[in-house]
Design a protein around this motif. Structure first.
Motif, mmCIF file in Angstrom:
data_model
loop_
_atom_site.group_PDB
_atom_site.id
_atom_site.type_symbol
_atom_site.label_atom_id
_atom_site.label_comp_id
_atom_site.label_asym_id
_atom_site.label_seq_id
_atom_site.Cartn_x
_atom_site.Cartn_y
_atom_site.Cartn_z
ATOM 1 N N THR A 68 0.844 -1.207 0.000
ATOM 2 C CA THR A 68 0.000 0.000 0.000
ATOM 3 C C THR A 68 0.874 1.249 0.000
ATOM 4 N N ASP A 69 1.907 1.240 0.830
ATOM 5 C CA ASP A 69 2.856 2.372 0.853
ATOM 6 C C ASP A 69 3.484 2.572 -0.528
ATOM 7 N N LEU A 70 3.877 1.452 -1.145
ATOM 8 C CA LEU A 70 4.523 1.514 -2.461
ATOM 9 C C LEU A 70 3.578 2.112 -3.501
ATOM 10 N N LEU A 71 2.352 1.615 -3.539
ATOM 11 C CA LEU A 71 1.383 2.086 -4.539
ATOM 12 C C LEU A 71 1.031 3.562 -4.321
ATOM 13 N N THR A 72 0.877 3.936 -3.061
ATOM 14 C CA THR A 72 0.567 5.337 -2.752
ATOM 15 C C THR A 72 1.724 6.240 -3.165
ATOM 16 N N ALA A 73 2.934 5.825 -2.812
ATOM 17 C CA ALA A 73 4.107 6.640 -3.129
ATOM 18 C C ALA A 73 4.291 6.758 -4.648
ATOM 19 N N TRP A 74 4.024 5.678 -5.364
ATOM 20 C CA TRP A 74 4.170 5.751 -6.826
ATOM 21 C C TRP A 74 3.128 6.675 -7.439
ATOM 22 N N SER A 75 1.904 6.635 -6.906
ATOM 23 C CA SER A 75 0.861 7.509 -7.475
ATOM 24 C C SER A 75 1.269 8.978 -7.310
ATOM 25 N N ALA A 125 -2.580 -9.189 -5.840
ATOM 26 C CA ALA A 125 -3.329 -8.191 -6.614
ATOM 27 C C ALA A 125 -2.632 -6.826 -6.538
ATOM 28 N N GLN A 126 -2.115 -6.494 -5.354
ATOM 29 C CA GLN A 126 -1.382 -5.232 -5.211
ATOM 30 C C GLN A 126 -0.089 -5.254 -6.001
ATOM 31 N N ARG A 127 0.594 -6.365 -5.948
ATOM 32 C CA ARG A 127 1.844 -6.532 -6.679
ATOM 33 C C ARG A 127 1.583 -6.406 -8.180
ATOM 34 N N ARG A 128 0.505 -7.016 -8.610
ATOM 35 C CA ARG A 128 0.131 -6.970 -10.021
ATOM 36 C C ARG A 128 -0.187 -5.523 -10.442
ATOM 37 N N GLU A 129 -0.839 -4.798 -9.539
ATOM 38 C CA GLU A 129 -1.178 -3.403 -9.844
ATOM 39 C C GLU A 129 0.102 -2.590 -10.068
ATOM 40 N N TYR A 130 1.100 -2.853 -9.239
ATOM 41 C CA TYR A 130 2.369 -2.135 -9.382
ATOM 42 C C TYR A 130 3.075 -2.534 -10.682
ATOM 43 N N GLU A 131 3.106 -3.833 -10.965
ATOM 44 C CA GLU A 131 3.711 -4.304 -12.219
ATOM 45 C C GLU A 131 2.981 -3.703 -13.422
ATOM 46 N N GLY A 136 2.221 -0.648 -18.320
ATOM 47 C CA GLY A 136 1.469 0.388 -19.048
ATOM 48 C C GLY A 136 2.400 1.407 -19.694
ATOM 49 N N ILE A 137 3.437 1.789 -18.967
ATOM 50 C CA ILE A 137 4.420 2.739 -19.507
ATOM 51 C C ILE A 137 5.128 2.117 -20.709
ATOM 52 N N LEU A 138 5.513 0.852 -20.579
ATOM 53 C CA LEU A 138 6.219 0.172 -21.678
ATOM 54 C C LEU A 138 5.309 0.046 -22.904
ATOM 55 N N THR A 156 8.733 -6.049 -18.100
ATOM 56 C CA THR A 156 8.328 -5.549 -16.784
ATOM 57 C C THR A 156 8.954 -6.379 -15.666
ATOM 58 N N MET A 157 8.805 -7.700 -15.773
ATOM 59 C CA MET A 157 9.347 -8.567 -14.734
ATOM 60 C C MET A 157 10.880 -8.472 -14.679
#
Lengths: 195, 195
Positions: A68-75, A125-131, A136-138, A156-157
């Motif tokens: 959650t911290d990772l996803l929030t920080a990336w957003s 699911a969270q990990r997948r969201e980050y991947e 998406g960028i690629l 990506t991987m």
């Protein structure tokens, strides 16, 4: 139940998570007991159950909290701009986020096997969201002709493994500054996705 | 003591190592007992001590054996030729060697912390020897002007992490053949080290 600001639990909750993270990183989830975690925090074993119903929930909270911290920080770190700008932002963000968190990186990888089926699905699911953010960028870069990425999922991987692997060798105060490490890895990432 | 070919121990020794690897990969070294390993093999706990003096030695044998196999296999796979030929050989070798060994990859990374100081030093020296093989190829390529690698040590760590990471997502019988995976990764490796 709502708790008053500054109450004992506000301080002890994070202490419990820190102690659990440290002990699990050191000994592994299966080898660490609730009693050990309580002793590390300096509370009675019984009191620990005020903060978490069981060890599985504690592990899940650690792993879910990290993601959650990772996803929030990336957003917050994601840039408006073209795929190249966003890929650089992702690369530098990923390094900066993970370097100060070697225990979280280690536990998040190592203890996936010890999550219950339901908890595993939630963390995956969270990990997948980050991947998917990187993928998406690629894909955007491939579509725009900026990147040459025949299989964006594999790339990506590959990139996430390469960047996360810094935690295996990086030691604070070592030979290289973080800025220098970021520059070297960004150079490799950029070249690996361009023809 | 020399043992006769085909004796019971010739069969049981590998069974002990296989069982230990499987159990340690699943539960972690600290959580696995000699009794569990014996039960998994189907021998008495006491009999296990005919094959290994203690659990630390068993872990060390697993990790050292894995690295010895890796170094031996690489010495056979290494190509005579220029840096580009050798880098491709290394990339394809690393993938082919590690893909069928997910438990070894996992245990070799995860259980470094549980090796005694002396055993850790021995395994680290082997790991360093393997890393040095790749670093030597990168340095030769940099010297020949074939590669643009400002920091061959960092690039070594980055590439090994990227390639070893395949074990995190690869499942036999999945979407991609090994050949295809090798081709995608070799393409990324080649591009990441050339200007």
């Amino acid at each position: 139940m709502a708790r008053k600001q500054g109450s004992h639990s506000d301080i002890t909750g994070p202490k419990v998570r820190d102690a659990a993270l440290r002990l699990i990183a050191q000994h592994g989830y299966a080898a660490v007991s609730m009693r050990q975690i309580a002793a590390e925090v300096g509370i009675q074993a019984g009191a620990l159950y005020n903060y978490t119903p069981d060890k599985q929930t504690l592990l899940y909270d650690l792993m879910r909290g990290h993601m959650t911290d990772l996803l929030t920080a990336w957003s917050l770190a994601d840039q408006k701009g073209g795929p190249m700008v966003r890929l650089e932002a992702f690369t530098r963000f990923h390094i900066r986020f993970h370097l100060p968190r070697p225990d979280q990186v280690f536990v998040s990888y190592m203890e996936l096997r010890n999550l219950s089926e339901q908890n595993f699905a939630a963390v995956e699911a969270q990990r997948r969201e980050y991947e998917d953010a990187l993928e998406g960028i690629l894909r955007a870069g491939e579509a725009a002709g900026v990147f040459a990425v025949p299989d964006p999922r594999i790339t990506t991987m590959a990139l996430i493994a390469m960047l996360t692997g810094i935690s295996n060798w990086y030691r604070a105060g070592g030979r290289l500054e973080t800025d220098k490490i970021e520059a070297i890895y960004w150079d490799m990432v950029r070249r690996s996705v361009t023809a």
